[in-house]
Design a protein around this motif. Sequence first.
Motif, PDB file in Angstrom:
ATOM      1  N   VAL A  20       1.093  -0.744  -0.176  1.00 41.66           N
ATOM      2  CA  VAL A  20      -0.042   0.022   0.374  1.00 41.66           C
ATOM      3  C   VAL A  20       1.013   0.725   0.128  1.00 41.66           C
ATOM      4  CG1 VAL A  20      -1.493   1.524   1.514  1.00 41.66           C
ATOM      5  CG2 VAL A  20      -1.653  -1.504   1.228  1.00 41.66           C
ATOM      6  N   VAL A  21       0.295   2.346  -0.767  1.00 43.55           N
ATOM      7  CA  VAL A  21       1.191   3.469  -0.622  1.00 43.55           C
ATOM      8  C   VAL A  21       0.414   4.481  -0.005  1.00 43.55           C
ATOM      9  CG1 VAL A  21       2.153   5.635  -2.488  1.00 43.55           C
ATOM     10  CG2 VAL A  21       1.813   2.967  -2.727  1.00 43.55           C
ATOM     11  N   TRP A  22       1.269   4.689   1.509  1.00 41.77           N
ATOM     12  CA  TRP A  22       0.173   6.167   2.148  1.00 41.77           C
ATOM     13  C   TRP A  22       0.325   6.645   2.274  1.00 41.77           C
ATOM     14  CZ3 TRP A  22      -2.429   3.113   5.236  1.00 41.77           C
ATOM     15  CH2 TRP A  22      -3.147   1.829   5.365  1.00 41.77           C
ATOM     16  N   PRO A  23       0.059   7.729   2.203  1.00 45.46           N
ATOM     17  CA  PRO A  23      -0.778   9.533   2.127  1.00 45.46           C
ATOM     18  C   PRO A  23       0.628  10.536   2.250  1.00 45.46           C
ATOM     19  CG  PRO A  23      -2.314   8.833   2.559  1.00 45.46           C
ATOM     20  CD  PRO A  23      -1.943   7.867   2.429  1.00 45.46           C
ATOM     21  N   THR A  24       1.053  10.612   2.070  1.00 43.27           N
ATOM     22  CA  THR A  24       2.214  11.860   3.046  1.00 43.27           C
ATOM     23  C   THR A  24       0.696  13.081   3.775  1.00 43.27           C
ATOM     24  OG1 THR A  24       2.357  13.560   1.477  1.00 43.27           O
ATOM     25  CG2 THR A  24       3.692  11.799   1.104  1.00 43.27           C
ATOM     26  N   ARG A  25       1.733  13.250   4.888  1.00 51.74           N
ATOM     27  CA  ARG A  25       0.618  14.442   5.844  1.00 51.74           C
ATOM     28  C   ARG A  25       0.014  15.450   4.706  1.00 51.74           C
ATOM     29  NH1 ARG A  25       0.964  14.943  11.078  1.00 51.74           N
ATOM     30  NH2 ARG A  25      -0.128  16.455  12.478  1.00 51.74           N
ATOM     31  N   ARG A  26       1.362  15.879   4.148  1.00 58.88           N
ATOM     32  CA  ARG A  26       1.123  17.150   3.058  1.00 58.88           C
ATOM     33  C   ARG A  26      -0.521  16.717   2.964  1.00 58.88           C
ATOM     34  NH1 ARG A  26       1.926  19.587  -2.186  1.00 58.88           N
ATOM     35  NH2 ARG A  26       2.246  21.959  -1.420  1.00 58.88           N
ATOM     36  N   THR A  31      -6.141  17.589   0.864  1.00 60.14           N
ATOM     37  CA  THR A  31      -7.409  16.910   1.160  1.00 60.14           C
ATOM     38  C   THR A  31      -8.191  16.654   1.944  1.00 60.14           C
ATOM     39  OG1 THR A  31      -5.925  14.523  -0.277  1.00 60.14           O
ATOM     40  CG2 THR A  31      -7.969  14.557   0.367  1.00 60.14           C
ATOM     41  N   THR A  32      -7.974  17.146   3.303  1.00 63.59           N
ATOM     42  CA  THR A  32      -9.018  16.546   4.446  1.00 63.59           C
ATOM     43  C   THR A  32      -9.575  18.919   4.663  1.00 63.59           C
ATOM     44  OG1 THR A  32      -7.660  15.856   6.116  1.00 63.59           O
ATOM     45  CG2 THR A  32      -9.604  17.510   7.011  1.00 63.59           C
ATOM     46  N   GLY A  33      -8.437  19.535   3.921  1.00 59.92           N
ATOM     47  CA  GLY A  33      -8.642  21.194   3.513  1.00 59.92           C
ATOM     48  C   GLY A  33      -9.578  20.759   2.154  1.00 59.92           C
ATOM     49  N   MET A  34     -10.269  20.873   1.261  1.00 57.49           N
ATOM     50  CA  MET A  34     -10.902  19.837   0.591  1.00 57.49           C
ATOM     51  C   MET A  34     -12.136  20.010   0.687  1.00 57.49           C
ATOM     52  SD  MET A  34      -8.833  21.653  -2.195  1.00 57.49           S
ATOM     53  CE  MET A  34      -9.936  21.688  -3.723  1.00 57.49           C
ATOM     54  N   VAL A  35     -11.615  18.971   1.520  1.00 53.21           N
ATOM     55  CA  VAL A  35     -13.268  18.592   1.996  1.00 53.21           C
ATOM     56  C   VAL A  35     -13.966  19.031   2.862  1.00 53.21           C
ATOM     57  CG1 VAL A  35     -14.628  16.756   3.210  1.00 53.21           C
ATOM     58  CG2 VAL A  35     -12.811  15.826   1.577  1.00 53.21           C
ATOM     59  N   PHE A  36     -13.654  20.033   3.522  1.00 50.39           N
ATOM     60  CA  PHE A  36     -14.217  21.082   4.296  1.00 50.39           C
ATOM     61  C   PHE A  36     -14.457  22.159   3.349  1.00 50.39           C
ATOM     62  CE2 PHE A  36     -12.348  19.259   8.165  1.00 50.39           C
ATOM     63  CZ  PHE A  36     -13.397  18.549   8.657  1.00 50.39           C
TER      64      PHE A  36
END
Length: 65
Positions: A20-26, A31-36
């Motif tokens: 699995v290629v895990w996403p970086t913290r950035r 992505t979280t900011g875009m969802v909000f």
Amino acid sequence: MAMTNPLQFIQQVRAEVSKVVWPTRREVMLTTGMVFAMAALTAVFFSLVDLGIRFGLGQILSLAG
């Protein structure tokens, strides 16, 4: 389907998880900011639609009554 022993199953799971290629913290933060942001835009849009419908119905009902 043949049963595998638990040790072999755990080894297979670990092998798959290592692929699995895990996403970086950035990436997660972006992505979280875009969802909000999209949730906020959606809330504003539906609030404006609701206000428009409420105003329109109020006008129709005031003319009828």
